[in-house]
Design an enzyme around this catalytic site. Sequence first.
Site, mmCIF file in Angstrom:
data_model
loop_
_atom_site.group_PDB
_atom_site.id
_atom_site.type_symbol
_atom_site.label_atom_id
_atom_site.label_comp_id
_atom_site.label_asym_id
_atom_site.label_seq_id
_atom_site.Cartn_x
_atom_site.Cartn_y
_atom_site.Cartn_z
ATOM 1 N N HIS A 1 0.825 -1.203 -0.030
ATOM 2 C CA HIS A 1 -0.026 0.022 0.037
ATOM 3 C C HIS A 1 0.820 1.288 -0.068
ATOM 4 O O HIS A 1 0.314 2.478 -0.226
ATOM 5 C CB HIS A 1 -0.993 -0.176 1.393
ATOM 6 C CG HIS A 1 -2.091 -0.918 0.978
ATOM 7 N ND1 HIS A 1 -2.836 -1.158 0.136
ATOM 8 C CD2 HIS A 1 -2.393 -1.894 2.125
ATOM 9 C CE1 HIS A 1 -3.699 -2.184 0.520
ATOM 10 N NE2 HIS A 1 -3.249 -2.746 1.427
ATOM 11 N N HIS B 1 -6.401 -7.038 -0.530
ATOM 12 C CA HIS B 1 -6.357 -5.643 -0.580
ATOM 13 C C HIS B 1 -5.509 -5.370 -1.768
ATOM 14 O O HIS B 1 -4.590 -5.716 -2.171
ATOM 15 C CB HIS B 1 -5.882 -5.017 0.606
ATOM 16 C CG HIS B 1 -6.482 -5.294 2.103
ATOM 17 N ND1 HIS B 1 -6.084 -6.332 2.835
ATOM 18 C CD2 HIS B 1 -7.788 -5.065 2.340
ATOM 19 C CE1 HIS B 1 -6.971 -6.339 3.820
ATOM 20 N NE2 HIS B 1 -7.759 -5.544 3.736
ATOM 21 N N ASP C 1 -2.941 -10.596 -2.001
ATOM 22 C CA ASP C 1 -3.343 -10.033 -0.974
ATOM 23 C C ASP C 1 -4.735 -9.660 -1.296
ATOM 24 O O ASP C 1 -5.042 -9.189 -2.208
ATOM 25 C CB ASP C 1 -2.431 -9.017 -0.576
ATOM 26 C CG ASP C 1 -2.958 -8.398 0.874
ATOM 27 O OD1 ASP C 1 -2.011 -8.724 1.790
ATOM 28 O OD2 ASP C 1 -4.037 -7.609 0.925
#
Length: 316
Positions: A127, A166, A164
């Site tokens: 991220h 996300h 993942d």
Amino acid sequence: MTRTGLVQDARFQEHRTGPDHPERPERLAAIASRLASDGLTEACVGVEPATVDMAHVERVHQTDYLRRLEEACRSGAPYIDVPDSAVCPASYDIARLAVGSVLQAVDRVMAGELDNAFCAVRPPGHHAEHHMSMGFCLFNNIAIAARYLMDHHGLSRVLIVDFDVHHGNGTQHLFEADPRVLFISLHGHPGIVYPGTGYEHERGVGDGAGFTINLPMLPPSSDEEWQQAFDKTVLPEAEKFAPEFVLISAGFDAHRLDPLAPLELETPVFGWMTDRLAEIARAHASGRLVSLLEGGYDLEALAESTSLHVSRLLEA
Ligand SMILES: [Zn+2]
């Protein structure tokens, strides 16, 4: 016999995120204990951790962000940029150790001393953006590894597969204009699951158009749907790209037991995905593959899925 490297070090647990934070040191303790009891620590080749030369990090992150991050950690700030991204005084050094260890694994695979490797590191990375932290991530470890493969090792086709739950927003943004990196992400649908990016229409920009592929999965989603997405899109696109190196953002939080996302994968599909990606690496990249831990917040599911992932790398 496949020579699989393993990055593991108790110091990665010194990145303290405070009580009740899901991205906690115990995650690595659970993985270490499971890999040891399954005989995998012994079967793998230990990769010595090393602190990164910041020049490699600066190729991905803004220097002002790096200065802010170091300052936040040293001054005892509770987080950087967003409350999710908790830090402690040791976090900057541990983040340097984490990504430096990933580059050690990359070097050893490139040197032919290892066939592939798994890096059980934290803090996670996918991220983290050029100029800021997001979602528990400080340095974008996998992006730094990809840039290192291109800039230091001279590669021109690096595949990043991110499973993942996300969306790997940071990784996408760092390479969306670069056709040398094919970024493929499977994740929970952005209308429902953090961070709210990763729609199918995000396909890269400029020269990088077509080299970002997002496969949003609607909850609850099943193993079969992820396997179909692999068969229909991930594998043919990866074949066409013919990567010289395969990197995996290995998050295990699409597991049905995971508390952070409403997806319903069972453990075995993580082994199945590992096998498919190892086949791509074997077909095009002399087997060269390095996998990095991202998310996974149910300790039992995380340990079990990671153990299966590593056991499949050992059989690759
Ligand atoms: Zn995640």
